[in-house]
Design an enzyme around this catalytic site. Structure first.
Site, mmCIF file in Angstrom:
data_model
loop_
_atom_site.group_PDB
_atom_site.id
_atom_site.type_symbol
_atom_site.label_atom_id
_atom_site.label_comp_id
_atom_site.label_asym_id
_atom_site.label_seq_id
_atom_site.Cartn_x
_atom_site.Cartn_y
_atom_site.Cartn_z
ATOM 1 N N GLY A 37 -9.157 1.226 8.676
ATOM 2 C CA GLY A 37 -8.546 1.543 9.971
ATOM 3 C C GLY A 37 -7.049 1.686 9.756
ATOM 4 O O GLY A 37 -6.429 0.839 9.111
ATOM 5 N N LYS A 38 -6.488 2.768 10.279
ATOM 6 C CA LYS A 38 -5.059 3.021 10.038
ATOM 7 C C LYS A 38 -4.207 1.842 10.485
ATOM 8 O O LYS A 38 -3.238 1.460 9.822
ATOM 9 C CB LYS A 38 -4.628 4.305 10.746
ATOM 10 C CG LYS A 38 -5.336 5.519 10.188
ATOM 11 C CD LYS A 38 -4.819 6.807 10.761
ATOM 12 C CE LYS A 38 -5.757 7.961 10.414
ATOM 13 N NZ LYS A 38 -6.068 8.076 8.978
ATOM 14 N N GLU A 136 -5.614 5.981 16.956
ATOM 15 C CA GLU A 136 -7.000 5.516 16.857
ATOM 16 C C GLU A 136 -7.350 4.487 17.928
ATOM 17 O O GLU A 136 -8.451 3.938 17.903
ATOM 18 C CB GLU A 136 -7.275 4.942 15.455
ATOM 19 C CG GLU A 136 -7.337 6.023 14.381
ATOM 20 C CD GLU A 136 -7.749 5.508 13.009
ATOM 21 O OE1 GLU A 136 -7.764 4.278 12.795
ATOM 22 O OE2 GLU A 136 -8.044 6.342 12.150
ATOM 23 N N THR A 205 5.346 12.406 5.236
ATOM 24 C CA THR A 205 4.822 12.118 3.899
ATOM 25 C C THR A 205 4.086 13.355 3.401
ATOM 26 O O THR A 205 3.275 13.950 4.121
ATOM 27 C CB THR A 205 3.877 10.897 3.924
ATOM 28 O OG1 THR A 205 2.925 11.063 4.984
ATOM 29 C CG2 THR A 205 4.650 9.604 4.149
ATOM 30 N N GLY A 207 2.377 13.582 0.223
ATOM 31 C CA GLY A 207 1.545 13.284 -0.940
ATOM 32 C C GLY A 207 2.345 13.350 -2.229
ATOM 33 O O GLY A 207 3.410 12.746 -2.350
ATOM 34 N N GLY A 210 6.176 13.935 -2.411
ATOM 35 C CA GLY A 210 7.160 12.950 -1.967
ATOM 36 C C GLY A 210 7.262 12.860 -0.453
ATOM 37 O O GLY A 210 6.321 13.204 0.274
ATOM 38 N N GLY A 236 -1.043 6.983 3.171
ATOM 39 C CA GLY A 236 -0.040 7.179 4.223
ATOM 40 C C GLY A 236 0.193 5.898 5.018
ATOM 41 O O GLY A 236 1.330 5.582 5.398
ATOM 42 N N ASP A 237 -0.865 5.145 5.263
ATOM 43 C CA ASP A 237 -0.728 3.863 5.983
ATOM 44 C C ASP A 237 0.104 2.891 5.155
ATOM 45 O O ASP A 237 0.936 2.146 5.689
ATOM 46 C CB ASP A 237 -2.107 3.239 6.239
ATOM 47 C CG ASP A 237 -3.051 4.170 6.974
ATOM 48 O OD1 ASP A 237 -2.560 5.020 7.747
ATOM 49 O OD2 ASP A 237 -4.269 4.055 6.773
ATOM 50 N N GLY A 272 -10.371 2.236 -2.463
ATOM 51 C CA GLY A 272 -10.324 1.543 -1.177
ATOM 52 C C GLY A 272 -9.001 1.752 -0.467
ATOM 53 O O GLY A 272 -8.036 2.282 -1.047
#
Ligand code: RIB
Length: 292
Positions: A37-38, A136, A205, A207, A210, A236-237, A272
């Site tokens: 979950g974000k 979310e 962000t 990836g 950068g 990202g979280d 994960g």
């Protein structure tokens, strides 16, 4: 203090050689049930970076597994309500390149109650507080309005992207955090270039390309550390939580971006989402070994 009104999911993670095509049936190479979950990923990143957040959320009333998981990451569960709806969950495919596809079911995440906002704020008094929200959960407008009325700053992770919600919050927030796809969607929605999105601070962000951070008209860039990614779920979280843990405490922007870049680089080298977020000591060690 950071109040995170955030989603809590059970992640059902399937490793696949390639992503399934429409109509195709595949056999997964492995399956794991993990906390995700974000929202809770971001709270764990904040905590592992050294700032314990107040996590406000909801899970299904019979779900002891998820509460135990949240506790195992050191997050207090006192503001996590029990809902008549089942805990939110995500079905996640991760392929051999580490890329993912995710489908989420909101469940209890969409059942936050207005009373949880006041209860959380009252329990921690006045202060230089920040509030973090993502797309979310329900109640985003109420949470942001109550936060601003209390004099708190607001960081908004516009993921997954929901145009109406972004349009309703864009003039109220202090930091907008988006990935490159969400950045394009937000820019298109507002009819401007990404760099002209009118928020006090904007985190994009990108990836392996950068990150860009626009702060009051100035752009800061930090390159991504080169690593062998096995699973990008929650990167990202991890970046956002790690960054906020520093930035909300008034840390230098370059230092905050560097720490968050290292944390997310380490995170993608492990499978994960929450379980892969590195502790502060690991990040500091990694940074000592890297020059950029
Ligand atoms: O950002 C990654 C997260 O998105 C996963 O943990 C999944 O639960 C979804 O919310």
């Amino acid at each position: 203090m950071i109040f995170n009104f955030g989603s809590i999911n059970v992640d059902h993670v399937y490793r696949v050689a390639d992503m399934p095509l429409p109509g195709e049936t595949l056999t997964a190479g492995s399956y794991r049930k993990l906390l995700g979950g974000k929202g809770i990923n971001q709270s764990i990143a904040i905590a592992r970076a050294g700032q314990m957040p107040v996590h406000v959320g909801a899970v299904g009333s019979d779900d002891h597994w998820t509460i135990a998981q949240v506790k195992s990451f050191g997050i207090d569960t006192g503001h996590i309500a029990q809902s008549a709806h089942p805990t939110g969950h995500a079905v996640i495919y991760v392929d051999d390149t580490g890329e993912n596809q995710i489908v989420i079911y909101g469940g209890a995440n969409r059942d936050l109650q207005p009373a949880q906002i006041d209860t959380a704020f009252k329990a921690h008094g006045a202060g230089d507080h920040w509030v973090l929200v993502q797309n979310e959960t329900n109640l985003l407008v109420e949470i942001v309005d109550r936060a601003k009325a209390s004099g708190f700053k607001v960081a908004y992770s516009a993921a997954p992207f929901v145009a109406d919600t972004v349009a309703g919050l864009i003039n109220k927030i202090d930091i907008l955090a988006v990935n490159e796809i969400e950045a394009q969607e937000a820019a298109g929605l507002l009819g401007v270039d990404v760099s002209s999105i009118a928020v006090p601070e904007l985190l994009v962000t990108r990836g392996s390309q950068g990150v860009e951070f626009y702060s009051h008209g100035e752009m800061h860039h930090h390159p991504a550390f080169q690593v062998d990614a096995v699973d990008t779920t929650g990167a990202g979280d991890t970046f956002l939580g790690s960054f906020l843990a520093h930035h909300c405490q008034g840390a230098d922007i370059a230092r905050s971006l560097r720490y968050a870049s290292a944390a997310s680089a380490l995170q993608v080298t492990r499978p994960g989402a929450a379980v892969a977020i590195p502790a502060r000591e690991e990040v500091e060690t990694f940074l000592k070994q890297r020059k950029t």
